[in-house]
Design a protein around this motif. Structure first.
Motif, PDB file in Angstrom:
ATOM      1  N   LYS A   1      15.423 -13.665 -31.965  1.00 63.35           N
ATOM      2  CA  LYS A   1      16.222 -14.327 -32.994  1.00 63.35           C
ATOM      3  C   LYS A   1      16.433 -15.782 -32.606  1.00 63.35           C
ATOM      4  CE  LYS A   1      20.699 -12.805 -31.099  1.00 63.35           C
ATOM      5  NZ  LYS A   1      20.172 -12.321 -29.832  1.00 63.35           N
ATOM      6  N   SER A   2      17.097 -16.546 -33.463  1.00 58.02           N
ATOM      7  CA  SER A   2      17.143 -18.003 -33.330  1.00 58.02           C
ATOM      8  C   SER A   2      17.622 -18.493 -31.964  1.00 58.02           C
ATOM      9  CB  SER A   2      18.028 -18.604 -34.420  1.00 58.02           C
ATOM     10  OG  SER A   2      17.411 -18.525 -35.672  1.00 58.02           O
ATOM     11  N   ASP A   3      18.670 -17.881 -31.425  1.00 62.30           N
ATOM     12  CA  ASP A   3      19.246 -18.414 -30.192  1.00 62.30           C
ATOM     13  C   ASP A   3      18.656 -17.784 -28.933  1.00 62.30           C
ATOM     14  OD1 ASP A   3      20.328 -15.933 -30.566  1.00 62.30           O
ATOM     15  OD2 ASP A   3      22.418 -16.526 -30.254  1.00 62.30           O
ATOM     16  N   ASP A   4      17.560 -17.035 -29.077  1.00 60.78           N
ATOM     17  CA  ASP A   4      16.916 -16.440 -27.906  1.00 60.78           C
ATOM     18  C   ASP A   4      16.093 -17.483 -27.159  1.00 60.78           C
ATOM     19  OD1 ASP A   4      17.982 -13.945 -28.214  1.00 60.78           O
ATOM     20  OD2 ASP A   4      16.253 -13.114 -29.271  1.00 60.78           O
ATOM     21  N   ASP A   5      16.237 -17.483 -25.853  1.00 59.48           N
ATOM     22  CA  ASP A   5      15.460 -18.338 -24.960  1.00 59.48           C
ATOM     23  C   ASP A   5      14.334 -17.477 -24.399  1.00 59.48           C
ATOM     24  OD1 ASP A   5      15.064 -20.821 -23.822  1.00 59.48           O
ATOM     25  OD2 ASP A   5      16.226 -20.366 -22.030  1.00 59.48           O
TER      26      ASP A   5
ATOM     27  N   LEU B   1      12.580 -22.015 -27.134  1.00 59.33           N
ATOM     28  CA  LEU B   1      13.703 -21.479 -27.892  1.00 59.33           C
ATOM     29  C   LEU B   1      13.167 -20.945 -29.215  1.00 59.33           C
ATOM     30  CD1 LEU B   1      16.824 -21.189 -27.816  1.00 59.33           C
ATOM     31  CD2 LEU B   1      16.931 -23.341 -29.088  1.00 59.33           C
TER      32      LEU B   1
ATOM     33  N   ALA C   1      14.383 -20.694 -32.042  1.00 56.43           N
ATOM     34  CA  ALA C   1      14.681 -21.547 -33.197  1.00 56.43           C
ATOM     35  C   ALA C   1      13.615 -22.616 -33.399  1.00 56.43           C
ATOM     36  CB  ALA C   1      16.051 -22.194 -33.022  1.00 56.43           C
TER      37      ALA C   1
ATOM     38  N   ARG D   1      14.572 -14.872 -37.511  1.00 58.89           N
ATOM     39  CA  ARG D   1      15.684 -15.815 -37.369  1.00 58.89           C
ATOM     40  C   ARG D   1      16.616 -15.793 -38.576  1.00 58.89           C
ATOM     41  NH1 ARG D   1      11.306 -20.353 -35.847  1.00 58.89           N
ATOM     42  NH2 ARG D   1      10.448 -19.317 -37.692  1.00 58.89           N
TER      43      ARG D   1
ATOM     44  N   ASN E   1      20.223 -10.125 -34.969  1.00 59.56           N
ATOM     45  CA  ASN E   1      20.953 -10.926 -35.952  1.00 59.56           C
ATOM     46  C   ASN E   1      22.008 -10.062 -36.640  1.00 59.56           C
ATOM     47  OD1 ASN E   1      19.285 -13.429 -35.852  1.00 59.56           O
ATOM     48  ND2 ASN E   1      17.691 -12.050 -36.603  1.00 59.56           N
TER      49      ASN E   1
END
Length: 227
Positions: A56-60, A102, A104, A133, A213
């Protein structure tokens, strides 16, 4: 074995190999037709640290590989939506053994992608990842009631474009007992027992997709008793 001489060099020929015994001019010592042995290129191996199945968006995200040997090669980190047409995210040194991004900033749209590492001599498949995301949606708020102290109802289902959703409790009822749903599963059939409860109750929950999410909050207001 033979010994060959010239005005500047002495050659000792053993089993078709030349060992140069240079008397005067070391830099000029050659034996034409015998190439130097080339070392094998280093092998890029899939790491024991696999890619996640969804992000998802904030996954590193760390893409990790093992390098068997040393190499000055560059690695193309690539992705493909169909397994045949590949795009390069970045080029990194093979010796780095890692690439981080990232979610995102992933350049493709949300969807399922194959990832691989590519050099001039190798292609290493890393597996499939769902890039998601976009949060799921959740059903509309509900009002549920019964003349008895047992209320059975079905949650308004949440939806997600890429995966099934589960439901997680955010605010449990202040009294009474809720069962059958909102326990981290996809079950929407709920039962509420108002035994020991007074007046009315409410619960709040979210839908969660496979990438983690979360939707916005949904509320179910519960009431019992008939006038």
């Amino acid at each position: 074995m033979a010994l060959l001489r010239s005005w500047s060099h002495t050659f000792l020929v053993v089993s078709n190999r030349a060992i140069c015994l240079c008397a005067f001019m070391m830099a000029g010592c050659q034996f034409e037709g015998l190439p130097l042995a080339a070392s094998d290129p280093a092998q890029i191996l899939v790491s024991d640290d696999p890619l996640p199945t969804s992000i998802k968006s904030d996954d590193d995200v760390d893409i990790v590989w093992d390098l068997d040997g040393s190499s000055n090669e560059t690695v193309d980190v690539q992705y493909s939506a169909d397994g045949s047409s590949w795009s390069t995210m970045s080029q990194v040194a093979a010796s780095a053994e890692t690439f981080n991004f990232l979610a995102a900033s992933f350049p493709g749209a949300d969807g399922s992608y194959e990832f691989r590492l590519r050099t001039d001599t190798q292609e290493v498949e890393l597996g499939a990842v769902i890039v998601d995301r976009t949060p799921p949606t959740v059903g509309a708020d509900q009002a549920e009631g019964s003349c008895t102290q047992t209320i059975t109802f079905t949650l308004n289902a949440g939806t997600d474009a890429l995966s099934a959703v589960t439901y997680t409790m955010i605010t449990p009822p202040a009294s009474g007992v809720l069962s059958g749903c909102l326990d981290g599963t996809s079950t929407t059939a709920c039962s509420y027992s108002a035994v020991g409860a007074v007046g009315s109750a409410s619960i709040q929950y979210r839908a969660v997709d496979a990438a983690g999410n979360q939707s916005g909050l949904a509320t179910v207001n519960l009431s019992w008793g008939c006038n």
